[in-house]
Each structure stands twice: as structure tokens, then as C-alpha cells.
Scaffold this active site. Sequence first.
Site, PDB file in Angstrom:
ATOM      1  N   GLU A  74       6.094   0.471   3.852  1.00 50.45           N
ATOM      2  CA  GLU A  74       6.390   1.701   4.587  1.00 50.45           C
ATOM      3  C   GLU A  74       7.895   1.973   4.521  1.00 50.45           C
ATOM      4  O   GLU A  74       8.708   1.127   4.860  1.00 50.45           O
ATOM      5  CB  GLU A  74       5.918   1.567   6.043  1.00 50.45           C
ATOM      6  CG  GLU A  74       6.404   2.652   6.979  1.00 50.45           C
ATOM      7  CD  GLU A  74       6.050   4.066   6.522  1.00 50.45           C
ATOM      8  OE1 GLU A  74       4.871   4.327   6.226  1.00 50.45           O
ATOM      9  OE2 GLU A  74       6.978   4.899   6.440  1.00 50.45           O
ATOM     10  N   ASN A  82       3.083  10.392   8.706  1.00 48.44           N
ATOM     11  CA  ASN A  82       2.774  11.661   9.368  1.00 48.44           C
ATOM     12  C   ASN A  82       1.472  11.564  10.162  1.00 48.44           C
ATOM     13  O   ASN A  82       1.256  12.292  11.125  1.00 48.44           O
ATOM     14  CB  ASN A  82       2.674  12.775   8.314  1.00 48.44           C
ATOM     15  CG  ASN A  82       2.795  14.141   8.931  1.00 48.44           C
ATOM     16  OD1 ASN A  82       3.650  14.371   9.765  1.00 48.44           O
ATOM     17  ND2 ASN A  82       1.914  15.034   8.537  1.00 48.44           N
ATOM     18  N   GLY A  87      -2.883  15.614  14.736  1.00 53.03           N
ATOM     19  CA  GLY A  87      -3.656  16.043  15.895  1.00 53.03           C
ATOM     20  C   GLY A  87      -4.884  15.213  16.224  1.00 53.03           C
ATOM     21  O   GLY A  87      -5.545  15.456  17.231  1.00 53.03           O
ATOM     22  N   ARG A 333      -3.000  32.853   8.705  1.00 53.81           N
ATOM     23  CA  ARG A 333      -1.766  32.094   8.936  1.00 53.81           C
ATOM     24  C   ARG A 333      -0.579  32.647   8.151  1.00 53.81           C
ATOM     25  O   ARG A 333       0.518  32.775   8.679  1.00 53.81           O
ATOM     26  CB  ARG A 333      -1.983  30.627   8.537  1.00 53.81           C
ATOM     27  CG  ARG A 333      -2.787  29.855   9.553  1.00 53.81           C
ATOM     28  CD  ARG A 333      -2.997  28.428   9.115  1.00 53.81           C
ATOM     29  NE  ARG A 333      -3.625  27.650  10.186  1.00 53.81           N
ATOM     30  CZ  ARG A 333      -3.882  26.353  10.112  1.00 53.81           C
ATOM     31  NH1 ARG A 333      -3.592  25.680   9.019  1.00 53.81           N
ATOM     32  NH2 ARG A 333      -4.434  25.721  11.120  1.00 53.81           N
ATOM     33  N   GLU A 473      -2.607  13.064   1.284  1.00 50.30           N
ATOM     34  CA  GLU A 473      -1.943  14.353   1.044  1.00 50.30           C
ATOM     35  C   GLU A 473      -1.137  14.373  -0.252  1.00 50.30           C
ATOM     36  O   GLU A 473      -0.837  15.450  -0.779  1.00 50.30           O
ATOM     37  CB  GLU A 473      -1.043  14.705   2.247  1.00 50.30           C
ATOM     38  CG  GLU A 473      -0.583  16.159   2.260  1.00 50.30           C
ATOM     39  CD  GLU A 473       0.244  16.519   3.494  1.00 50.30           C
ATOM     40  OE1 GLU A 473       0.184  15.793   4.508  1.00 50.30           O
ATOM     41  OE2 GLU A 473       0.957  17.538   3.444  1.00 50.30           O
ATOM     42  N   ILE A 489      -8.030  14.051   7.758  1.00 51.28           N
ATOM     43  CA  ILE A 489      -8.265  12.643   8.099  1.00 51.28           C
ATOM     44  C   ILE A 489      -9.436  12.060   7.293  1.00 51.28           C
ATOM     45  O   ILE A 489      -9.287  10.992   6.701  1.00 51.28           O
ATOM     46  CB  ILE A 489      -8.466  12.436   9.623  1.00 51.28           C
ATOM     47  CG1 ILE A 489      -7.230  12.945  10.395  1.00 51.28           C
ATOM     48  CG2 ILE A 489      -8.699  10.959   9.935  1.00 51.28           C
ATOM     49  CD1 ILE A 489      -7.306  12.747  11.913  1.00 51.28           C
TER      50      ILE A 489
END
Lengths: 506, 129
Positions: A74, A82, A87, A333, A473, A489
Site C-alpha cells: 500500500e 479509496n 459509500g 450528472r 477501478e 464494490i
Amino acid sequence: MNKIDFLTRRNFIKGLGATGVAFAAPGMANAIVADDSIHWDEQVEMAIIGSGFAGLAAGIEATKHGCKAVTIYEKMAVYGGNSAINGGLFAAPNTPLQKEKGIQDSVDTMVADQLKSGRGVADEKLLRHIASHASDALQMTIDAGAEYYPYLQQLGGHSVPRTYQTKVSCGAGITQPLVRECRKLGVKLQNRSKFEGFILGKDAAVIGIRIRYPYYFEDENSGKLLHIRASKGVLMATGGFAQNVNLRMAQDPTLTAEVGCTNAKGATGEGMLEMFRLGAIPVHLAYIQSGPWASPDEGGFGYVSNYAIFNFPHSIAVNCLTGKRFMNEIADRKTRADAELACRDSAGKPLPPIMITSYAHAKEHPTCENVLKYGVGWKFDDLQSIAKRFNIPLQPLQQQVDEYNAYVKDGEDKQFGKSMAKAKGMYIQAPYTVVRLWPKVHYCQGGVQVNANAEVLDSNTGKAIKGLYAAGEVCGGIHGVSRLGSCAIPECMVMGMTAARSIMGA
Amino acid sequence: MKSLISCSAVMAMLLAFSSAVMAGDTLVSQGKMMGRSYHQQLYTKHQCATCHGVDKPVSRAADDSCLKCHSVDKLAQQTARQGDEQWQNPHNNLHYGKDVPCTECHGEHAVKQPICKDCHTFKFSKFQE
């Protein structure tokens, strides 16, 4: 042309016996070719770069398939990337909660929803693979101790309720249990470890990595370079590049430093760029999602985002310079993000617009309390106070509110054509709550191309680059133009698990 | 202040305070550099090695060096919060549990801010810059 030819063509320098490695010229590929004299500082079976959902899931899955030495490297000081600030929304078909609630769903239905949002350029095969294994991935998080609300949510673009959410409303409700599970299973976690490039074998396979350790974020000279041998494979689970302003502007010039970002600071994309240098196929890099529901008064996703998503249908967004509305508050958006960015003062500097909501309606959502408590939104008794606080001309503001309330009454928005169905009877009335709005870059749909084995494909041959895998991602093209909420996720988890199985030959 | 040897520490302080250059209450001059008042003995006895492992440090102290004397469990008890603020405990928080290296928030030789402040407006009234 094989990869070695490709690299040679790019002035790749080969074999220096003295150091055991050959460095490329500055500015060229950072990959090095190992020769017999290379000194390996560490030896593992599987090296994972990044400790978000994908990396953690891969570490756990690898040990289940007999991996004896797996390390997660890491870059940052803390684990979770992230994912630790996301959420915590997890979509999956055919889950225990769907069964309990009697909700009919299937892999086909979830894939169909995602294909629609992908606008014709999503990867159906990968979406199907992910949806097919999403409930297994969900189970892995539950087995590790993740706790979810006892109900499902139906997010925008999903045809049925299929979204779980952690009880802490955050991805940390998953990363923290997975970190604990990794430690329990003997998956080694090493922080302050920055990936600096691949080490290739003589057949151009990825056989290791270079890691800068201990690395202190943004101090590029900190630490020392270590050579890590990964005998079975390297998994790149390095996330998106939303925090890399130059790179995102190269794809979309409107995403300047003035635009905020919901991501963790480490989401800068250098792992992805290194895969491109090695020959990976770039896909959909320009599809970058910005959230028009974010606030400039807090970092990250914050409290305002969920608050604004809930309140937009029955609120007005007002340009502080004019006192007038400037957009359909529930347009897509991109439309809204662009409209907000256009709100400027007379000198052309950003002037974040405000959203005005009746407190009576705002307080129906649990985040309203936090928005007010933590000073990222404010309550006002009258429009005069709002005008004074945000330096808005009062008369046009008053006129705008009256005008809009007439649209609520008539059920038709004559200004911006907003659907008033969800605003029926919901007049803008005192007392009011106000938040400021400013878009934030949220998610990168683009990245490297992978197949359903999580293998990274080579742009010259179209075949898998030996020894190299990617998940999460950092991969591109899976979701197409727009990713549906709560689908990141399952993608990260399933593709991380998939990579581990591929690497372990399971 | 006049004998500060670390350029980066000076820069960090200037950046943090711009016009009004002043440190947190416990960050005081320790001769050649700034240091925490409660660590004064380490400076007077030139015990850099206590944290850095060597007498003449050229790099940062390891993440676990503070933990030789300080217990994260005890700190977590001292900074515990109640009710809906339970997970705002900086020493046992929602996102990273007890895993945040001390020096991410606490500077021995320079002022720092809690990393929570990167996103949140939470108040940490006892925090010493």
C-alpha cells in the site's frame, strides 16, 4: 511483434551484469529486465499493489487456494485506499435479503440494467462474470465480519432493490473486516510501499516489481527501492486516477483543479500508466464521472452528497450572482456538473451556487442532522438572511422562489423542464436549509483492458501479458459510459477474487 | 527558532501559519530543533536513537517508534467518543481503526493537523498542533 521487440523499439536497454538490472532511459518505460545476477530483496508468490476492496479480496482468496506468501503493498500510510472512504453500497442479485423480501432478480436483470447505463459500450461478458459471482463476494465480506442494514435499497438505474449498505454507511465497514481477515490468514500488509515499476523475465513475463519503501506520500525521494520477486503473479489493484488533475484534464479539459474530488489522495493512477507503458490496452479513459451533489465546504464525498441527492427533486439550486435558478436540479450528472461550474463571480472566479430546501422536507433524511451539526449546511428563518449570508440580490431571489412555487402548484417547471412529480405539494417555505454545491470528480470508468480471468491484455498481441493481473477501478471498459451506483464494490471484490484464482491456477 | 536546522520543518511551519508564526503549546525550541516539551529529556541527552534508531538520523522515525512508550489502546480510551460520534475517535476511527501511524497527525518537530480534517469539520479540542 512481441513485447521485447516493442520495448527494444523504444530504446529499451538490455542486461547490465553489474547491477543485475537494466534501467530504461529517463522518461521511458520504468520496467526493467532481470538478469541472473539480480538481487531480490523479498520473495512472494503473489504481490498485490493496493489495499482497497480488490486487493484485500484477492489476498483472502489467494490463501484459500493455497497461497503461502502473499503481500499487499500500500502506497499510503493507511490501508483501504479509496474503498475506505466510499459509500459502502454493494449491489448483488440473488442474495439472502432479496430472498427474505421476496424480490425477483437475476444475473440477467442486473446485467441488463448496467448495459443500459453503459450506453452500448460496456463489457457484457465481464459484467455477467461479476454479477454471477457478486453474492459470493458479498458472503466473503459477511464471513469476515461486515455488517449491513437489514434492508435493500433501489438506487438510480437499478430495476429492483438489490443494494446492501454497510451499517456504518461507508466502505470502511468492509475494508476494516477484510484487513482483519487478511492478518488472521497471514496475508502480509505493508504500508508506505510505492509501486515504481515492473521487473520482467527474459520472456517478457512480469516476474516481479520494484517497491519504494518506506515511502512518504509526495516525497518522491523517501525510502529505498526494493526488488520483489512474485513467483506466481502480480495483481495491480491500484484504483482510479481522479486525483491526478493533469491526467484527468488530458481526457476532459473541463476537469480542472477547480473541480473537487471525492477520492482518497492516493488515487493518482501511476500504476495504470505503468501498465500502459508495458503494453496494456487503454480503454474509455475519457469517461470520468463527476458528482454534482458535492459540497466545497467539506472534503471527499462528505455528508452533503447524500443530503443533496435526496433533496434535489424538491429544492432549488440558485446562482448567487443572479439570485436565479440555473439548471434542472434533477438533470443527468454531467449536465448539472457543467451548469454548476459555469457559476462564476464577475471576475470569473468560482462562485459555488446554493441549494435551498424547506427544512420540513430536508429533515426527513437522516444526514440533514449531520449537515447542520458539522457546519456544512445552515438553517435560515427567511430569504433575507440567505441573501445576506451569500451576498445574493434579494429581490430576484424572492421572485425566483415565488415563481418556482407556482411551478410546484401547476406541476410544470417552465424554466428548466424539471419533472415536478416528486415535488408535488412541496413548496419552498421557511424555515430553510441551505448547502453550497460544487462538482467533484468521483469515478474513472476507464483503465486497462482485462479479460474474465483478470489478465491484462497486450495492445500488440491482444493476448494476456504473462504474470500480470488487474482488478478494480484501474480496469477500464467494464461499465461503459456511466457506472451505476453500488456496482463498484462487487466489481472490485469479484475481480480481485478472480485474479487470485487465476494466479493460483484454481 | 533561530537554530532550526530542518528547512522542511521551517517551510511546514510557515505554510501552516503564514503571517502569525507560532507553534502549538507543546512544540518548543529544543536547542537545535523544535520538539515536544514532554520529550525534553530526549533532546538534552541527545537521544535521537530513541525514536530514529540511530544517533544521527537522516530519515524519519519508523511508524512503530512512538508505540515503544505510548499505547494506542490507552490513547483510544482517552479519546473515546459517545453515541453517533463513536467512530470519530481519532485513535480508533471508522475508516482505519487503530492503524493510523501516529506521525500522520502528530509532528514531533513540526506542527501538523489531524488527517480527519482532510474531509471532516470535526472538532478535536484537545489536539496540540
